[in-house]
Design an enzyme around this catalytic site. Structure first.
Site, mmCIF file in Angstrom:
data_model
loop_
_atom_site.group_PDB
_atom_site.id
_atom_site.type_symbol
_atom_site.label_atom_id
_atom_site.label_comp_id
_atom_site.label_asym_id
_atom_site.label_seq_id
_atom_site.Cartn_x
_atom_site.Cartn_y
_atom_site.Cartn_z
ATOM 1 N N PHE A 1 -6.227 11.288 -1.583
ATOM 2 C CA PHE A 1 -5.391 12.287 -0.916
ATOM 3 C C PHE A 1 -5.973 13.698 -1.055
ATOM 4 O O PHE A 1 -5.671 14.413 -2.012
ATOM 5 C CB PHE A 1 -3.974 12.239 -1.503
ATOM 6 C CG PHE A 1 -3.087 11.193 -0.879
ATOM 7 C CD1 PHE A 1 -3.592 9.969 -0.489
ATOM 8 C CD2 PHE A 1 -1.740 11.435 -0.691
ATOM 9 C CE1 PHE A 1 -2.779 8.997 0.088
ATOM 10 C CE2 PHE A 1 -0.910 10.483 -0.117
ATOM 11 C CZ PHE A 1 -1.438 9.266 0.278
ATOM 12 N N ASP B 1 -2.540 8.899 11.199
ATOM 13 C CA ASP B 1 -1.591 8.885 10.090
ATOM 14 C C ASP B 1 -0.199 9.184 10.642
ATOM 15 O O ASP B 1 0.339 10.272 10.474
ATOM 16 C CB ASP B 1 -2.008 9.940 9.062
ATOM 17 C CG ASP B 1 -1.301 9.773 7.725
ATOM 18 O OD1 ASP B 1 -0.654 8.726 7.526
ATOM 19 O OD2 ASP B 1 -1.393 10.673 6.889
ATOM 20 N N GLU C 1 3.152 -0.126 4.055
ATOM 21 C CA GLU C 1 3.307 0.146 2.625
ATOM 22 C C GLU C 1 4.426 -0.654 1.969
ATOM 23 O O GLU C 1 5.513 -0.837 2.524
ATOM 24 C CB GLU C 1 3.568 1.640 2.415
ATOM 25 C CG GLU C 1 3.465 2.077 0.974
ATOM 26 C CD GLU C 1 2.976 3.517 0.849
ATOM 27 O OE1 GLU C 1 3.047 4.050 -0.272
ATOM 28 O OE2 GLU C 1 2.527 4.094 1.847
ATOM 29 N N THR D 1 -3.253 3.425 -2.024
ATOM 30 C CA THR D 1 -2.878 4.779 -1.630
ATOM 31 C C THR D 1 -2.469 5.615 -2.849
ATOM 32 O O THR D 1 -2.499 5.136 -3.974
ATOM 33 C CB THR D 1 -1.752 4.725 -0.578
ATOM 34 O OG1 THR D 1 -1.514 6.028 -0.058
ATOM 35 C CG2 THR D 1 -0.477 4.155 -1.167
ATOM 36 N N LYS E 1 -0.411 -1.669 1.862
ATOM 37 C CA LYS E 1 -0.590 -0.445 1.084
ATOM 38 C C LYS E 1 0.176 -0.529 -0.234
ATOM 39 O O LYS E 1 1.367 -0.859 -0.255
ATOM 40 C CB LYS E 1 -0.092 0.781 1.875
ATOM 41 C CG LYS E 1 -0.999 1.202 2.997
ATOM 42 C CD LYS E 1 -0.439 2.392 3.761
ATOM 43 C CE LYS E 1 -0.617 3.689 3.017
ATOM 44 N NZ LYS E 1 -0.183 4.842 3.835
#
Length: 307
Positions: free
Chosen positions: A171, A17, A89, A149, A125
């Site tokens: 998350f 990440d 993203e 996400t 994303k």
């Protein structure tokens, strides 16, 4: 004895990440994922000065396009040192605009194509809003795979699976943060609300034979990672990956298919929005996450605009 990181890799695909190429090269994950916050951090690193300059040059004054060029350049560089995929993203400010999400997603794929990177190595994303999920459904049908996400609720997870998205990123750490702040309690082990959320989703997907990949994200400590050992994928920050690589001892697999989950839940838009409304944690954290990514996107734009 092998490290806990090496043991984890035996039954979970490890994803980095970060946008830090040096860390990725050192830690050797299969996949990597970025977001506006991570790209902003990468932009401050000396090694990315040339990429920033190239992004500005190619965009010809379009700062939004410059950001896309930078994201794709970072992603393309990362793909040279990992065997798997990069998640890139879409602008968080488009999270409630399905046509705009589709347009931006296709633009990113086109930029990757021009960079010589096939769509089979890219995940787009999108925030797990109703509009994001619907856009992802269309992208998947067009052969562009997605990573949904900012996922905090079971309703989001159910809708994503029903839409046939490739991967979700629940998350863990942000769920933990909300409950810790809300109750004043510390949570560890299987009592961690973030761990419980991902475990529930994983069991639900496996019970109902969904192909959507569950990738736990946003970890605060090693215990959360260890409690989700066996999850399809886990995306982990470099500092926690480093700690895992130094940790010895046996790592027990916690998640396994076949434990039994809930029956299929099919939600229409009204049902999805009501379920989201009833989940205060998910509603607050989704809005907060979108705002945070939007602010970091604006900072990145300002940097590329020379402001």
């Amino acid at each position: 004895m092998t490290s806990k990181l090496e043991q984890l890799k035996q039954f979970t695909t490890v994803v980095a990440d970060t946008g830090d190429l040096d860390a990725i090269t050192r830690l050797k994950p299969v996949d990597a994922t970025t977001n506006p916050s991570l790209l902003l951090k990468a932009a401050a690193m000396p090694g990315y000065t040339e990429l920033l300059a190239n992004a500005i040059a190619h965009a010809k004054g379009d700062v939004g396009l410059a950001c896309d060029h930078f994201a794709v350049s970072v992603g393309s560089g990362i793909l040279k040192v990992i065997p798997g995929r990069i998640s890139t993203e879409v602008d968080a400010r488009l999270s409630f605009d399905e046509p705009a999400l589709l347009q931006k997603a296709n633009q990113l794929i086109e930029l990757y194509d021009k960079a010589g990177v096939g769509r089979d190595r890219v995940l787009i994303k999108l925030a797990s809003t109703w509009e994001g999920i619907r856009a992802a459904e269309k992208l998947e049908k067009a052969g562009i795979q997605t990573n949904l996400t900012l996922l905090f609720s079971f309703a989001q997870a159910a809708a994503c699976a029903d839409a046939g998205v490739f991967l979700i990123s629940p998350f863990v750490g942000r769920i933990y943060d909300w409950y810790k702040k809300s109750t004043g309690n510390e949570y560890t082990g299987a009592d961690d609300p973030g761990v419980q959320s991902v475990t529930r989703i994983y069991d639900y997907y496996k019970t109902n034979d969904y192909n959507t990949v569950v990738m736990g994200a946003s970890f605060r400590n090693l215990n959360q990672i260890e409690q989700l050992a066996g999850c399809d994928r886990l995306t982990i920050s470099p500092d926690l990956l480093e700690k895992l690589s130094q940790e010895q001892g046996t790592l027990e697999r916690k998640l396994n298919p076949g434990k039994g989950g809930e029956p299929r839940l099919i939600l229409n838009e009204a049902q999805f929005r009501w379920a989201s409304n009833e989940d205060a944690m998910a509603t607050e954290k989704l809005a907060e996450g979108i705002r945070q990514f939007a602010r970091d996107q604006e900072k990145l734009e300002a940097l590329l605009a020379g402001k």
